[in-house]
Design a protein around this motif. Structure first.
Motif, PDB file in Angstrom:
ATOM      1  N   UNK A   1       8.754 -16.897   0.337  1.00  0.00           N
ATOM      2  CA  UNK A   1       8.159 -17.176  -0.969  1.00  0.00           C
ATOM      3  C   UNK A   1       9.234 -17.329  -2.047  1.00  0.00           C
ATOM      4  N   UNK A   2      10.440 -17.689  -1.665  1.00  0.00           N
ATOM      5  CA  UNK A   2      11.554 -17.858  -2.608  1.00  0.00           C
ATOM      6  C   UNK A   2      11.771 -16.608  -3.456  1.00  0.00           C
ATOM      7  N   UNK A   3      11.756 -15.477  -2.836  1.00  0.00           N
ATOM      8  CA  UNK A   3      12.007 -14.148  -3.415  1.00  0.00           C
ATOM      9  C   UNK A   3      10.821 -13.583  -4.196  1.00  0.00           C
ATOM     10  N   UNK A   4       9.725 -14.297  -4.299  1.00  0.00           N
ATOM     11  CA  UNK A   4       8.586 -13.824  -5.085  1.00  0.00           C
ATOM     12  C   UNK A   4       8.030 -12.495  -4.555  1.00  0.00           C
ATOM     13  N   UNK A   5       7.966 -12.345  -3.242  1.00  0.00           N
ATOM     14  CA  UNK A   5       7.406 -11.110  -2.693  1.00  0.00           C
ATOM     15  C   UNK A   5       8.289  -9.911  -3.028  1.00  0.00           C
ATOM     16  N   UNK A   6       9.589 -10.048  -2.841  1.00  0.00           N
ATOM     17  CA  UNK A   6      10.480  -8.922  -3.129  1.00  0.00           C
ATOM     18  C   UNK A   6      10.550  -8.635  -4.622  1.00  0.00           C
ATOM     19  N   UNK A   7      10.478  -9.674  -5.439  1.00  0.00           N
ATOM     20  CA  UNK A   7      10.432  -9.476  -6.887  1.00  0.00           C
ATOM     21  C   UNK A   7       9.185  -8.669  -7.260  1.00  0.00           C
ATOM     22  N   UNK A   8       8.072  -9.001  -6.636  1.00  0.00           N
ATOM     23  CA  UNK A   8       6.817  -8.282  -6.877  1.00  0.00           C
ATOM     24  C   UNK A   8       6.952  -6.807  -6.489  1.00  0.00           C
ATOM     25  N   UNK A   9       7.614  -6.548  -5.350  1.00  0.00           N
ATOM     26  CA  UNK A   9       7.801  -5.154  -4.929  1.00  0.00           C
ATOM     27  C   UNK A   9       8.603  -4.374  -5.968  1.00  0.00           C
ATOM     28  N   UNK A  10       9.567  -5.022  -6.571  1.00  0.00           N
ATOM     29  CA  UNK A  10      10.381  -4.369  -7.604  1.00  0.00           C
ATOM     30  C   UNK A  10       9.575  -4.196  -8.891  1.00  0.00           C
ATOM     31  N   UNK A  11       8.951  -5.261  -9.361  1.00  0.00           N
ATOM     32  CA  UNK A  11       8.283  -5.234 -10.659  1.00  0.00           C
ATOM     33  C   UNK A  11       6.982  -4.430 -10.651  1.00  0.00           C
TER      34      UNK A  11
ATOM     35  N   UNK B   1       0.835  -1.206   0.000  1.00  0.00           N
ATOM     36  CA  UNK B   1       0.000   0.000   0.000  1.00  0.00           C
ATOM     37  C   UNK B   1       0.871   1.257   0.000  1.00  0.00           C
ATOM     38  N   UNK B   2       1.904   1.277   0.832  1.00  0.00           N
ATOM     39  CA  UNK B   2       2.769   2.451   0.911  1.00  0.00           C
ATOM     40  C   UNK B   2       3.545   2.662  -0.394  1.00  0.00           C
ATOM     41  N   UNK B   3       4.063   1.584  -0.953  1.00  0.00           N
ATOM     42  CA  UNK B   3       4.809   1.715  -2.207  1.00  0.00           C
ATOM     43  C   UNK B   3       3.904   2.149  -3.354  1.00  0.00           C
ATOM     44  N   UNK B   4       2.649   1.730  -3.342  1.00  0.00           N
ATOM     45  CA  UNK B   4       1.729   2.120  -4.417  1.00  0.00           C
ATOM     46  C   UNK B   4       1.430   3.621  -4.387  1.00  0.00           C
ATOM     47  N   UNK B   5       1.594   4.240  -3.216  1.00  0.00           N
ATOM     48  CA  UNK B   5       1.344   5.688  -3.076  1.00  0.00           C
ATOM     49  C   UNK B   5       2.614   6.525  -3.175  1.00  0.00           C
ATOM     50  N   UNK B   6       3.765   5.889  -3.178  1.00  0.00           N
ATOM     51  CA  UNK B   6       5.041   6.606  -3.123  1.00  0.00           C
ATOM     52  C   UNK B   6       5.266   7.432  -4.387  1.00  0.00           C
ATOM     53  N   UNK B   7       5.796   8.629  -4.202  1.00  0.00           N
ATOM     54  CA  UNK B   7       6.038   9.554  -5.313  1.00  0.00           C
ATOM     55  C   UNK B   7       7.518   9.861  -5.510  1.00  0.00           C
ATOM     56  N   UNK B   8       8.382   9.329  -4.672  1.00  0.00           N
ATOM     57  CA  UNK B   8       9.808   9.633  -4.739  1.00  0.00           C
ATOM     58  C   UNK B   8      10.484   9.037  -5.958  1.00  0.00           C
ATOM     59  N   UNK B   9      11.643   9.559  -6.277  1.00  0.00           N
ATOM     60  CA  UNK B   9      12.431   9.038  -7.392  1.00  0.00           C
ATOM     61  C   UNK B   9      12.981   7.649  -7.086  1.00  0.00           C
TER      62      UNK B   9
END
Length: 106
Positions: A84-94, A61-69
């Motif tokens: 989750x074998x990196x799936x969650x962090x990959x999702x945060x990046x992608x 939720x916080x990342x979806x609202x983030x406006x920073x560079x």
């Protein structure tokens, strides 16, 4: 900063040297309830599992609202240990543009 200590929150009798909920280094009546933590070492693993689940939702939720560079996360455990074998962090990046993840040991 988000808490990934669910990785070290096991059943009290397991992994005595890497277990924040362990009976080897906590007295039987140990409690963290006064500061909002688990009431006992037996409730401890579920407390940290629930906390991780809540924090994942909060972080998205916080990342979806983030406006920073730059989107930067800081956590205790490395990204390979997200449960989750990196799936969650990959999702945060992608999906949310997480640029950098600063992690701790292991």
């Amino acid at each position: 900063l988000f808490d990934t200590n669910f990785n070290d929150a096991k059943e009290p009798s397991e992994d005595s040297e890497h277990n924040i909920c362990g009976s080897a280094h906590n007295p039987p009546d140990a409690t963290c309830a006064a500061v909002g933590g688990p009431k006992s070492i037996h409730e401890c693993p579920q407390f940290f599992a629930d906390l991780w689940s809540e924090q994942k939702q909060w972080l998205e939720k916080q990342l979806s609202k983030a406006k920073g560079d730059w989107q930067i996360g800081v956590t205790h455990f490395p990204c390979g240990e997200d449960g989750e074998h990196q799936a969650f962090y990959r999702k945060l990046h992608q999906e949310y543009g997480l640029d950098l993840l600063v992690t701790g040991h292991r």
